[in-house]
Design a protein around this motif. Structure first.
Motif, mmCIF file in Angstrom:
data_model
loop_
_atom_site.group_PDB
_atom_site.id
_atom_site.type_symbol
_atom_site.label_atom_id
_atom_site.label_comp_id
_atom_site.label_asym_id
_atom_site.label_seq_id
_atom_site.Cartn_x
_atom_site.Cartn_y
_atom_site.Cartn_z
ATOM 1 N N PRO A 40 0.797 -1.229 0.000
ATOM 2 C CA PRO A 40 0.000 0.000 0.000
ATOM 3 C C PRO A 40 0.830 1.279 0.000
ATOM 4 C CG PRO A 40 0.085 -0.896 2.209
ATOM 5 C CD PRO A 40 0.786 -1.891 1.330
ATOM 6 N N LYS A 41 2.162 1.139 0.206
ATOM 7 C CA LYS A 41 3.043 2.303 0.186
ATOM 8 C C LYS A 41 4.236 2.010 -0.711
ATOM 9 C CE LYS A 41 1.973 3.479 5.025
ATOM 10 N NZ LYS A 41 2.566 3.700 6.362
ATOM 11 N N MET A 42 4.886 3.057 -1.207
ATOM 12 C CA MET A 42 6.080 2.839 -2.014
ATOM 13 C C MET A 42 7.221 2.264 -1.173
ATOM 14 S SD MET A 42 5.712 3.249 -5.227
ATOM 15 C CE MET A 42 7.324 3.576 -5.976
ATOM 16 N N THR A 43 7.173 2.444 0.139
ATOM 17 C CA THR A 43 8.193 1.864 1.011
ATOM 18 C C THR A 43 7.983 0.370 1.230
ATOM 19 O OG1 THR A 43 6.839 2.631 2.854
ATOM 20 C CG2 THR A 43 8.750 3.964 2.283
ATOM 21 N N SER A 44 6.829 -0.163 0.875
ATOM 22 C CA SER A 44 6.492 -1.543 1.212
ATOM 23 C C SER A 44 7.445 -2.541 0.559
ATOM 24 C CB SER A 44 5.050 -1.854 0.800
ATOM 25 O OG SER A 44 4.131 -1.022 1.469
ATOM 26 N N TRP A 45 7.851 -2.286 -0.691
ATOM 27 C CA TRP A 45 8.720 -3.247 -1.371
ATOM 28 C C TRP A 45 10.105 -3.286 -0.732
ATOM 29 C CZ3 TRP A 45 11.830 -2.876 -6.447
ATOM 30 C CH2 TRP A 45 12.211 -4.151 -6.855
ATOM 31 N N GLY A 46 10.648 -2.125 -0.414
ATOM 32 C CA GLY A 46 11.952 -2.094 0.240
ATOM 33 C C GLY A 46 11.928 -2.844 1.563
ATOM 34 N N ARG A 47 10.863 -2.677 2.324
ATOM 35 C CA ARG A 47 10.760 -3.378 3.602
ATOM 36 C C ARG A 47 10.594 -4.879 3.382
ATOM 37 N NH1 ARG A 47 6.774 1.075 6.533
ATOM 38 N NH2 ARG A 47 8.420 2.618 6.909
ATOM 39 N N ALA A 48 9.878 -5.259 2.316
ATOM 40 C CA ALA A 48 9.733 -6.684 1.999
ATOM 41 C C ALA A 48 11.072 -7.293 1.602
ATOM 42 C CB ALA A 48 8.710 -6.861 0.875
ATOM 43 N N LEU A 49 11.859 -6.557 0.816
ATOM 44 C CA LEU A 49 13.192 -7.036 0.450
ATOM 45 C C LEU A 49 14.052 -7.234 1.698
ATOM 46 C CD1 LEU A 49 13.922 -4.777 -2.659
ATOM 47 C CD2 LEU A 49 13.777 -7.272 -2.693
ATOM 48 N N ALA A 50 13.995 -6.276 2.612
ATOM 49 C CA ALA A 50 14.777 -6.373 3.845
ATOM 50 C C ALA A 50 14.317 -7.556 4.691
ATOM 51 C CB ALA A 50 14.672 -5.074 4.642
ATOM 52 N N ASP A 51 13.011 -7.751 4.796
ATOM 53 C CA ASP A 51 12.477 -8.853 5.596
ATOM 54 C C ASP A 51 12.854 -10.211 5.021
ATOM 55 O OD1 ASP A 51 11.326 -7.059 7.340
ATOM 56 O OD2 ASP A 51 9.323 -7.180 6.444
ATOM 57 N N ASP A 52 13.020 -10.284 3.700
ATOM 58 C CA ASP A 52 13.344 -11.556 3.051
ATOM 59 C C ASP A 52 14.813 -11.935 3.177
ATOM 60 O OD1 ASP A 52 10.731 -11.911 2.285
ATOM 61 O OD2 ASP A 52 11.012 -11.192 0.227
ATOM 62 N N LEU A 53 15.652 -11.006 3.595
ATOM 63 C CA LEU A 53 17.075 -11.310 3.745
ATOM 64 C C LEU A 53 17.281 -12.260 4.919
ATOM 65 C CD1 LEU A 53 18.562 -7.741 3.153
ATOM 66 C CD2 LEU A 53 18.702 -9.690 1.587
ATOM 67 N N GLN A 54 17.965 -13.366 4.654
ATOM 68 C CA GLN A 54 18.159 -14.396 5.675
ATOM 69 C C GLN A 54 19.534 -14.350 6.321
ATOM 70 O OE1 GLN A 54 15.581 -16.609 6.574
ATOM 71 N NE2 GLN A 54 14.451 -15.130 5.300
ATOM 72 N N HIS A 55 20.522 -13.834 5.619
ATOM 73 C CA HIS A 55 21.901 -13.909 6.089
ATOM 74 C C HIS A 55 22.571 -12.537 6.088
ATOM 75 C CE1 HIS A 55 21.085 -18.114 5.586
ATOM 76 N NE2 HIS A 55 20.970 -17.981 4.271
ATOM 77 N N THR A 56 21.764 -11.488 6.216
ATOM 78 C CA THR A 56 22.268 -10.117 6.183
ATOM 79 C C THR A 56 21.838 -9.386 7.445
ATOM 80 O OG1 THR A 56 22.197 -10.034 3.763
ATOM 81 C CG2 THR A 56 22.234 -7.932 4.920
ATOM 82 N N ASN A 57 22.781 -8.702 8.056
ATOM 83 C CA ASN A 57 22.500 -7.890 9.239
ATOM 84 C C ASN A 57 22.424 -6.425 8.813
ATOM 85 O OD1 ASN A 57 22.200 -7.009 11.884
ATOM 86 N ND2 ASN A 57 24.417 -6.963 12.254
ATOM 87 N N ILE A 58 21.336 -5.755 9.145
ATOM 88 C CA ILE A 58 21.166 -4.344 8.805
ATOM 89 C C ILE A 58 21.353 -3.512 10.076
ATOM 90 C CG2 ILE A 58 19.677 -2.578 7.791
ATOM 91 C CD1 ILE A 58 18.200 -4.765 6.307
ATOM 92 N N LYS A 59 22.313 -2.607 10.041
ATOM 93 C CA LYS A 59 22.570 -1.729 11.182
ATOM 94 C C LYS A 59 22.110 -0.318 10.818
ATOM 95 C CE LYS A 59 26.299 -4.402 13.247
ATOM 96 N NZ LYS A 59 27.661 -4.386 13.838
#
Length: 389
Positions: A147-166
């Motif tokens: 529902p937002k343009m930010t939704s895809w970026g957050r979905a990409l981040a949530d799908d990362l299994q072996h990446t740490n985001i600081k």
């Protein structure tokens, strides 16, 4: 399917830092993870083979597909503005294949907008002239995230299994602090001088102005090329109304017909987007996003934001022709210092690689400056690491 084979199973997996959690950074991490998984056939429980990827993001969120909203206290409904990229295209088969899963879930949807050309009113005309220009169809679709343009970026981040985001971590210029030369790794530091760790590969996905600062005097062999693409600013004006009935006539379906996007002539404004008419946006209060022209924005990039807001509001009033009763209730303005990439002769720069240091400078500005370029530069980065590792 592109072969992203990165390493054989008997090789150690490198430790990788990605500076910037925008789409280029997220897509690079996504493709790197897929490459590691494909090359080693690892299972999620095989901790010894899990790649070590860290994204350092200076803000508190990811994606750079920016959305801003305000909630009306009386109705509880939102005004919402996609104040960064409004849409993106997928012209290459590989990118079309990549986004297909999100199209199936409707997180990404085609936007079949009615497009007009609007010549703003001036002192000699009472109202703007609006002429049909185009209808965006599915043959060359424009996609939005819902529902937002930010939704895809957050979905990409949530799908990362072996990446740490600081988050809220600003990486210092590479030459600012002494480097740890052990095992030819690069040690990164934050602005306070705290070590962020040692990495085999460092991938910078910041805009080129920021990349220049990060790589200054670092010995990066491609430093001279960072400044080649020229980037221009963009101001975004965000307007909101209480209800559809309070919109000026220029924004209603009766004048001259329903439209979603307007290319603006005779104005500092470039394009006008009607947010509440987009797919899956029906619950929004009337919301309109307006991008100023890049050349105008660049000329005024250091002006006071309140002065800019006033000037753009005046231009918007000339274009949309509101009076006291139909004036917007919500007004906001945002300055993008690095918004548009000027590509000479349509020749993209491509990623910049320093094999000796194992540093990569990437970003949409290395391509055509659009979202598909984020993906293309991520593909180039994975290929470069594959070749040099």
């Amino acid at each position: 399917m592109t072969d992203h084979t990165l390493l054989s199973t008997d090789e150690s997996l490198p430790k990788i830092a990605i500076i910037g959690g925008g789409l280029t950074g997220l897509l690079t991490a996504t493709l790197l993870e897929r490459a590691f998984i494909q090359s080693t056939d690892i299972q999620s429980t095989d901790q010894s083979s899990i790649p070590q990827i860290t994204i350092f993001e200076k803000s508190r969120s990811v994606g750079r597909l920016a959305t801003r909203y305000r909630t009306d206290s009386q109705t509880g409904k939102n005004w919402q503005w996609a104040f960064g990229a409004q849409f993106f295209t997928a012209k290459t088969p590989s990118f079309q294949q990549f986004i297909a899963p999100w199209l199936e879930t409707d997180l990404l949807q085609p936007w079949c907008a009615e497009v007009v050309e609007l010549t703003a009113a001036n002192d000699n005309t009472e109202s703007s002239d609006i002429q049909h220009k185009d209808e965006w169809g599915t043959a060359q679709a424009r996609y939005i995230s819902t529902p937002k343009m930010t939704s895809w970026g957050r979905a990409l981040a949530d799908d990362l299994q072996h990446t740490n985001i600081k988050f809220k971590t600003r990486v210092a210029p590479l030459a600012q602090y002494p480097q740890n030369q052990t095992d030819d790794k690069t040690e990164l530091f934050d602005e306070s001088g705290n070590s962020l760790g040692c990495f085999d590969w460092v991938i910078c996905t910041a805009p080129n102005g920021q990349a220049l600062e990060l790589m200054a005097e670092s010995g990066f062999t491609e430093s001279a090329n960072i400044a080649k693409p020229k980037m221009q600013a963009c101001y975004t004006l965000m307007l909101g109304w209480d209800e559809v009935q309070s919109l000026p006539a220029t924004l209603t379906s009766q004048t001259p017909s329903r439209w979603d996007v307007a290319y603006v002539n005779n104005s500092p404004l470039d394009r006008i987007f009607i947010e509440h008419q987009k797919p899956a946006h029906n619950d929004l209060l009337p919301s309109v996003t307006i991008h100023a022209r890049n050349d105008w924005s660049e000329t005024h990039v250091d002006d006071d934001i309140d002065t800019i807001t006033e000037q753009l509001l005046q231009a918007a009033q000339h274009a949309l022709h509101w009076d006291d009763e139909t004036a917007p209730r919500q007004v906001d303005c945002h300055r993008w210092r690095y918004a548009a990439t000027i590509v000479d002769n349509n020749e993209a720069l491509g990623i910049l690689v320093d094999p000796q240091h194992q540093w990569v400078v990437s970003g949409d500005w290395c391509g055509q400056g659009n979202i598909e370029s984020c993906y293309q530069m991520a593909v180039e980065t994975v290929q470069a690491i594959k070749q040099l590792t």
